[in-house]
Design a protein around this motif. Sequence first.
Motif, PDB file in Angstrom:
ATOM      1  N   GLU A 103       0.831  -1.205   0.000  1.00 19.84           N
ATOM      2  CA  GLU A 103       0.000   0.000   0.000  1.00 19.84           C
ATOM      3  C   GLU A 103       0.866   1.255   0.000  1.00 19.84           C
ATOM      4  N   GLU A 104       1.916   1.270   0.826  1.00 18.92           N
ATOM      5  CA  GLU A 104       2.813   2.429   0.859  1.00 18.92           C
ATOM      6  C   GLU A 104       3.545   2.594  -0.468  1.00 18.92           C
ATOM      7  N   ALA A 105       3.954   1.474  -1.068  1.00 24.75           N
ATOM      8  CA  ALA A 105       4.683   1.547  -2.335  1.00 24.75           C
ATOM      9  C   ALA A 105       3.816   2.152  -3.431  1.00 24.75           C
ATOM     10  N   GLY A 106       2.534   1.794  -3.451  1.00 23.65           N
ATOM     11  CA  GLY A 106       1.640   2.390  -4.426  1.00 23.65           C
ATOM     12  C   GLY A 106       1.520   3.892  -4.249  1.00 23.65           C
ATOM     13  N   ALA A 107       1.443   4.333  -2.992  1.00 22.89           N
ATOM     14  CA  ALA A 107       1.380   5.768  -2.715  1.00 22.89           C
ATOM     15  C   ALA A 107       2.685   6.453  -3.121  1.00 22.89           C
ATOM     16  N   CYS A 108       3.816   5.778  -2.903  1.00 18.70           N
ATOM     17  CA  CYS A 108       5.105   6.343  -3.300  1.00 18.70           C
ATOM     18  C   CYS A 108       5.167   6.518  -4.810  1.00 18.70           C
ATOM     19  N   ARG A 109       4.702   5.522  -5.543  1.00 19.86           N
ATOM     20  CA  ARG A 109       4.715   5.645  -7.004  1.00 19.86           C
ATOM     21  C   ARG A 109       3.871   6.827  -7.455  1.00 19.86           C
ATOM     22  N   ARG A 110       2.708   6.985  -6.874  1.00 16.73           N
ATOM     23  CA  ARG A 110       1.846   8.105  -7.276  1.00 16.73           C
ATOM     24  C   ARG A 110       2.511   9.448  -6.970  1.00 16.73           C
ATOM     25  N   ALA A 111       3.178   9.555  -5.817  1.00 15.78           N
ATOM     26  CA  ALA A 111       3.858  10.800  -5.465  1.00 15.78           C
ATOM     27  C   ALA A 111       4.993  11.099  -6.440  1.00 15.78           C
ATOM     28  N   ILE A 112       5.729  10.067  -6.847  1.00 15.20           N
ATOM     29  CA  ILE A 112       6.818  10.249  -7.802  1.00 15.20           C
ATOM     30  C   ILE A 112       6.268  10.695  -9.150  1.00 15.20           C
ATOM     31  N   GLU A 113       5.197  10.068  -9.588  1.00 16.58           N
ATOM     32  CA  GLU A 113       4.604  10.434 -10.872  1.00 16.58           C
ATOM     33  C   GLU A 113       4.118  11.882 -10.867  1.00 16.58           C
ATOM     34  N   GLU A 114       3.536  12.305  -9.768  1.00 13.33           N
ATOM     35  CA  GLU A 114       3.082  13.690  -9.669  1.00 13.33           C
ATOM     36  C   GLU A 114       4.258  14.659  -9.726  1.00 13.33           C
ATOM     37  N   ALA A 115       5.343  14.331  -9.023  1.00 10.54           N
ATOM     38  CA  ALA A 115       6.522  15.202  -9.042  1.00 10.54           C
ATOM     39  C   ALA A 115       7.150  15.234 -10.427  1.00 10.54           C
ATOM     40  N   ALA A 116       7.190  14.086 -11.093  1.00 10.76           N
ATOM     41  CA  ALA A 116       7.761  14.045 -12.440  1.00 10.76           C
ATOM     42  C   ALA A 116       6.929  14.883 -13.407  1.00 10.76           C
ATOM     43  N   ALA A 117       5.605  14.770 -13.314  1.00 11.40           N
ATOM     44  CA  ALA A 117       4.734  15.546 -14.197  1.00 11.40           C
ATOM     45  C   ALA A 117       4.915  17.042 -13.964  1.00 11.40           C
ATOM     46  N   ALA A 118       5.067  17.429 -12.689  1.00  9.76           N
ATOM     47  CA  ALA A 118       5.261  18.842 -12.376  1.00  9.76           C
ATOM     48  C   ALA A 118       6.576  19.363 -12.937  1.00  9.76           C
ATOM     49  N   ALA A 119       7.552  18.480 -13.069  1.00  8.15           N
ATOM     50  CA  ALA A 119       8.860  18.866 -13.603  1.00  8.15           C
ATOM     51  C   ALA A 119       8.943  18.670 -15.107  1.00  8.15           C
ATOM     52  N   GLY A 120       7.834  18.281 -15.730  1.00  4.87           N
ATOM     53  CA  GLY A 120       7.840  18.054 -17.165  1.00  4.87           C
ATOM     54  C   GLY A 120       8.594  16.802 -17.569  1.00  4.87           C
ATOM     55  N   ARG A 121       8.633  15.809 -16.686  1.00  4.63           N
ATOM     56  CA  ARG A 121       9.360  14.576 -16.945  1.00  4.63           C
ATOM     57  C   ARG A 121       8.397  13.394 -16.897  1.00  4.63           C
ATOM     58  N   GLU A 122       8.889  12.238 -17.314  1.00 12.54           N
ATOM     59  CA  GLU A 122       8.120  11.000 -17.232  1.00 12.54           C
ATOM     60  C   GLU A 122       9.076   9.862 -16.927  1.00 12.54           C
ATOM     61  N   ILE A 123       8.736   9.037 -15.952  1.00 13.73           N
ATOM     62  CA  ILE A 123       9.535   7.871 -15.589  1.00 13.73           C
ATOM     63  C   ILE A 123       8.871   6.632 -16.179  1.00 13.73           C
ATOM     64  N   GLU A 124       9.666   5.769 -16.765  1.00 19.29           N
ATOM     65  CA  GLU A 124       9.118   4.589 -17.433  1.00 19.29           C
ATOM     66  C   GLU A 124       8.296   3.744 -16.460  1.00 19.29           C
ATOM     67  N   ASP A 125       7.242   3.136 -16.970  1.00 19.83           N
ATOM     68  CA  ASP A 125       6.301   2.394 -16.137  1.00 19.83           C
ATOM     69  C   ASP A 125       6.967   1.275 -15.350  1.00 19.83           C
ATOM     70  N   ASP A 126       7.974   0.626 -15.931  1.00 19.15           N
ATOM     71  CA  ASP A 126       8.583  -0.512 -15.253  1.00 19.15           C
ATOM     72  C   ASP A 126       9.862  -0.141 -14.509  1.00 19.15           C
ATOM     73  N   HIS A 127       9.963   1.137 -14.104  1.00 19.24           N
ATOM     74  CA  HIS A 127      11.142   1.597 -13.367  1.00 19.24           C
ATOM     75  C   HIS A 127      10.802   1.899 -11.906  1.00 19.24           C
TER      76      HIS A 127
END
Length: 300
Positions: A190-214
Motif C-alpha cells: 500500500e505504501e509503495a503504491g502511494a510512493c509511485r503516485r507521489a513520484i509520478e506527480e513530481a515528475a509531471a510537475a517537472a515536465g518529466r516521465e519515468i518509465e512504467d517498469d522503473h
Amino acid sequence: MSVRIGIGSIPFGDAPGPALAELVDVCEALRIDSIWLPDQASENGIDPLVGMAYAAGRTTRLKVGTGVLVLPGRNPMLVAAQLASLAALAPRRILPVFGLRSASPAERTLFPVPAGQRAALFDEALLVVRRLLTEPSVTHHGRFFQFEGAAIAPLSARPLDLWLAGKAPAGLARVGRFGDGWLGSFVTPEEAGACRRAIEEAAAAAGREIEDDHYGTNIAVLPPGTPDAVRDIALQRAAERRPELDPRLLVADGWAVARERIRQFVDVGLTKFVVRPATAVGSWRGFLDGFAAELAGVQT
C-alpha cells in the motif's frame, strides 16, 4: 511491463571474498536476473563498485547493481568515471541506485558533508554524474563543485539509468525531478503504491516521465527452516526500522509469503524486486535454489 527479481543486501559473514564468488557463480548458473551490493564500508563486506566489477568480469549475463550507493561525500566525477568503465566492461548490465545517506549511523561519518546541506549536495552531485555520463565535455559552476571542460571516457551509447532510493516526501519528489527509477525499502505494498503516485506527480510537475517498469523495492525473506530465535531477531530488527508497523508486513516468512508479497506489489505498479535474506544464510546454494524454484515463475 517485465517483472524482474534479483538478490541483494547480502550478508557475507566472515569470508566475504569466497561468499561473493559463490553467490555470483550460482546466480549465473541459475540465470538469476541480478545481484545488488550494499554500501557498508565499515562492515565485513565488499565495496559495491569493486564487487560489481568482480561480478561482471566473472559472468556474461548477470546484471549487477548498487543497493544503494551513498552519493553525498563521494567525488561525483570519480563515481561517473567508475560507472562509465563498468558500463564499457559489461554493457546493459550495470544498475546504479543512489541514496542520500546510509541507514547505519556508524557509516555516516565515512561520508562527511557540510551540516544541513546533504540534500543540496546530493542533488548537485547527481546532476554532475548524469552530465558527465551523457555529455562529451562538461563545464559546471555550482555551489559545491566547480570545473570546466571535464570529460570521462568511454561514454556509453545507451546512457545508464540512475535510480534513487528513499521514501520520505522530499525523497520521492527528488526521484520525480531527477531520477530514472525508484527502489524502495521497508515499505508495504500500500505504501509503495502511494510512493509511485507521489513520484509520478513530481515528475509531471517537472515536465518529466519515468518509465512504467522503473519502480521497485527490496523484500526481506526468511527462508523455510529458519530457527525461531533467528526469526525473532530478524523481526525485531525490522520493528526497530519501522516501529509503527507489524514487522511481518516487512519480512516475508517463507517463499510462499514472498511470492504473494511480490504479487501485491505488482498490483500497485511495481515490477522490479531485490530479494534479500533477512538473516545470514548457511549456504548460498540452498537459498538460491529455493529462490529460483519458488520465485522464478513470478517473473515475466
